[in-house]
Design an enzyme around this catalytic site. Sequence first.
Site, PDB file in Angstrom:
ATOM      1  N   TRP A 151       3.524  -8.973 -18.331  1.00  0.00           N
ATOM      2  CA  TRP A 151       2.634  -7.901 -17.837  1.00  0.00           C
ATOM      3  C   TRP A 151       2.156  -8.316 -16.446  1.00  0.00           C
ATOM      4  O   TRP A 151       1.364  -9.233 -16.316  1.00  0.00           O
ATOM      5  CB  TRP A 151       1.460  -7.757 -18.799  1.00  0.00           C
ATOM      6  CG  TRP A 151       0.374  -6.787 -18.429  1.00  0.00           C
ATOM      7  CD1 TRP A 151       0.234  -6.074 -17.276  1.00  0.00           C
ATOM      8  CD2 TRP A 151      -0.754  -6.438 -19.248  1.00  0.00           C
ATOM      9  NE1 TRP A 151      -0.894  -5.291 -17.313  1.00  0.00           N
ATOM     10  CE2 TRP A 151      -1.526  -5.494 -18.507  1.00  0.00           C
ATOM     11  CE3 TRP A 151      -1.201  -6.815 -20.515  1.00  0.00           C
ATOM     12  CZ2 TRP A 151      -2.715  -4.949 -19.007  1.00  0.00           C
ATOM     13  CZ3 TRP A 151      -2.378  -6.266 -21.006  1.00  0.00           C
ATOM     14  CH2 TRP A 151      -3.124  -5.342 -20.267  1.00  0.00           C
ATOM     15  N   GLU A 152       2.680  -7.619 -15.428  1.00  0.00           N
ATOM     16  CA  GLU A 152       2.323  -7.966 -14.046  1.00  0.00           C
ATOM     17  C   GLU A 152       1.485  -6.850 -13.432  1.00  0.00           C
ATOM     18  O   GLU A 152       2.023  -5.899 -12.905  1.00  0.00           O
ATOM     19  CB  GLU A 152       3.586  -8.192 -13.222  1.00  0.00           C
ATOM     20  CG  GLU A 152       4.415  -9.358 -13.756  1.00  0.00           C
ATOM     21  CD  GLU A 152       5.569  -9.743 -12.842  1.00  0.00           C
ATOM     22  OE1 GLU A 152       5.548  -9.398 -11.650  1.00  0.00           O
ATOM     23  OE2 GLU A 152       6.484 -10.400 -13.319  1.00  0.00           O
ATOM     24  N   PHE A 153       0.222  -6.986 -13.424  1.00  0.00           N
ATOM     25  CA  PHE A 153      -0.650  -7.962 -14.053  1.00  0.00           C
ATOM     26  C   PHE A 153      -1.828  -7.204 -14.612  1.00  0.00           C
ATOM     27  O   PHE A 153      -2.123  -6.125 -14.105  1.00  0.00           O
ATOM     28  CB  PHE A 153      -1.162  -8.987 -12.996  1.00  0.00           C
ATOM     29  CG  PHE A 153      -0.031  -9.821 -12.422  1.00  0.00           C
ATOM     30  CD1 PHE A 153       0.465 -10.924 -13.106  1.00  0.00           C
ATOM     31  CD2 PHE A 153       0.541  -9.469 -11.202  1.00  0.00           C
ATOM     32  CE1 PHE A 153       1.504 -11.685 -12.579  1.00  0.00           C
ATOM     33  CE2 PHE A 153       1.590 -10.231 -10.677  1.00  0.00           C
ATOM     34  CZ  PHE A 153       2.078 -11.330 -11.360  1.00  0.00           C
TER      35      PHE A 153
END
Length: 377
Positions: free
Chosen positions: A145-147
């Site tokens: 998961w960015e971010f």
Amino acid sequence: MAAGLKTYNLCAYLILSLTACSVMASSSSSQSIKGAYWPSWAKNFPPSSIETSFFTHIYYAFLIPNNVTFKFDIEYATEVELVNFTSTLHAKKPPVKTLFSIGGADEGPVFFGRMASSPSLRKNFVDSSIEVARKFGFDGIDLDWEFPQTPKDMENLAYLLDEWRLEVQKEAKISNQPPLLLTAAVYFSANFFLSGTYRSYPATSITKNLDWINVMNYDYHGSWDTSTTGAQAALFDSKTNISTSYGLGSWIKSGVPKSKLVMGLPLYGRTWKLKDPKSHAVGAPAIDVGPGDQGALTFAEIVKFNRDHKAKVEYDAESVSMYSVADTTWIGYDDTPSVTVKIGYALALRIRGYFFWAVNGDYKWKISKTASQLWRL
Ligand SMILES: *[C@@H]1O[C@H](CO)[C@@H](O)[C@H](O)[C@H]1NC(C)=O
Ligand SMILES: *[C@@H]1O[C@H](CO)[C@@H](O)[C@H](O)[C@H]1NC(C)=O
Ligand SMILES: *[C@@H]1O[C@H](CO)[C@@H](O)[C@H](O)[C@H]1NC(C)=O
């Protein structure tokens, strides 16, 4: 399992002090990590071409859940590819463990935020991810998961990890298999973000629920700032916090144990167009990005570029990085001199290991081999 048994037998049959036995037991239960991501779009670089003796874990990048249900709807062609990935890598000599990574930079932060904020979507996501892992023979699951953007996202991430771990343990009991590994790729720093509001990763939940985290120690500088050249994966930066030493230090300070920290190493570099070829240090004035996909080139492409253009290659001891210059093209990257220092630094910190983005970027296994030979734990 087998390694644990061997340690037990050794302790039973050899006259070793208690301390020696407990050290051995703990090192076998927290084996070093030499990871790498395999981009599934690297069609000219199939899993069978990976030299597995340099790695312990290979990540399939990426799977993306359905954006409404957050369950995984996997097409037939992808199913075939997933089975091929895990069976090929498990059959290699030596075999490596396989995980699939969910998300990636292209997915954007909002996507996961929507799922993590809803208990029912979290449940869909968790259950479906575990089903996928078992169906296709993976050893684990990775969240990329960015971010997380806000303190609320971070709180929801903690709930997600709590629920994920609970289900992973439940499933292991029911299926009578070792629990799936659960990891995440995280920002280079635990609480210092280059943009957006102040927020800090949920260190307690991460420690409790994840086997380890892959700290993305790269992308510090790039096409988003064309005014000066930069070491995109600097180990040190005396003027700012944008460095691997600062980032890993912030994770240690957050309370996540060192045995759960894995340092990121890029098998790619970033390019700029210099304002004046004579001024070419790290931080020199630039006017544009250089060659590559938005100024990014794999290490193998950089080796070729340097050769074709008879580029001048320098090691910058201050940042612990390499750069090459050919006319107005400037490329910042890592090669064995910088990787050697970084591995030494990580060993001295006593963290768990390192990983690469991405496995297909290396040139004849040069960097992968160097790192693996230096990391002998
Ligand atoms: C989900 O994906 C579809 C297809 O790509 C897209 O048309 C739709 O707008 C997306 N929905 C949401 C809620 O993001
Ligand atoms: C995986 O795919 C490759 C290339 O298509 C093929 O040569 C190989 O036999 C497959 N391996 C397995 C184990 O499915
Ligand atoms: C670096 O991080 C520290 C906190 O660890 C903060 O106090 C300081 O202001 C930051 N420095 C810069 C230059 O952003």
